[in-house]
Design a protein around this motif. Structure first.
Motif, PDB file in Angstrom:
ATOM      1  N   ASP A  97      10.209   4.071  11.838  1.00 17.11           N
ATOM      2  CA  ASP A  97      10.331   5.200  10.913  1.00 17.11           C
ATOM      3  C   ASP A  97       9.473   5.033   9.662  1.00 17.11           C
ATOM      4  N   LYS A  98       9.034   3.827   9.357  1.00 13.84           N
ATOM      5  CA  LYS A  98       8.218   3.581   8.167  1.00 13.84           C
ATOM      6  C   LYS A  98       6.749   3.330   8.498  1.00 13.84           C
ATOM      7  N   SER A 134      -0.692   4.855   6.190  1.00 14.91           N
ATOM      8  CA  SER A 134      -1.344   5.630   5.144  1.00 14.91           C
ATOM      9  C   SER A 134      -1.734   4.741   3.967  1.00 14.91           C
ATOM     10  N   VAL A 135      -0.849   3.863   3.558  1.00 14.67           N
ATOM     11  CA  VAL A 135      -1.156   2.928   2.470  1.00 14.67           C
ATOM     12  C   VAL A 135      -2.284   1.989   2.886  1.00 14.67           C
ATOM     13  N   GLY A 163      -5.623   3.817   2.684  1.00 10.65           N
ATOM     14  CA  GLY A 163      -6.069   3.960   1.298  1.00 10.65           C
ATOM     15  C   GLY A 163      -6.629   2.675   0.727  1.00 10.65           C
ATOM     16  N   VAL A 164      -5.979   1.568   0.993  1.00 11.22           N
ATOM     17  CA  VAL A 164      -6.455   0.272   0.501  1.00 11.22           C
ATOM     18  C   VAL A 164      -7.788  -0.089   1.149  1.00 11.22           C
ATOM     19  N   ALA A 165      -7.923   0.188   2.452  1.00 14.95           N
ATOM     20  CA  ALA A 165      -9.179  -0.117   3.146  1.00 14.95           C
ATOM     21  C   ALA A 165     -10.333   0.729   2.607  1.00 14.95           C
TER      22      ALA A 165
END
Length: 75
Positions: free
Chosen positions: A43-44, A50-51, A54-56
């Motif tokens: 579920d996470k 997505s995080v 963004g970091v990549a």
């Protein structure tokens, strides 16, 4: 407006108070339990991906500017 109720024989609607990680291995480390419940939980997983994306992109942009940044400055 009519009140909605739980289906018959569905059990209590409140938190049962089961200890955290009660369904897992008792010899599991705290780091292993964290990874299982927060990082790899189904579920996470979309939010974690997505995080990670963004970091990549952030660090990829830094690497690209450090590599090819000199061609962006007019000579």
């Amino acid at each position: 407006m009519a009140r909605r109720s739980a289906p018959p024989h569905s059990g209590p609607a409140y938190y049962s108070g089961a200890p955290r990680g009660a369904l897992s291995d008792p010899n599991e480390s705290a780091i292993g339990a964290f990874l299982r419940t927060e990082v790899f939980a189904p579920d996470k997983l979309p939010g974690n991906l997505s995080v990670l994306t963004g970091v990549a992109v952030f660090f990829g942009g830094i690497a690209a500017l450090r590599t090819w940044g000199d061609i962006l400055i007019p000579a």
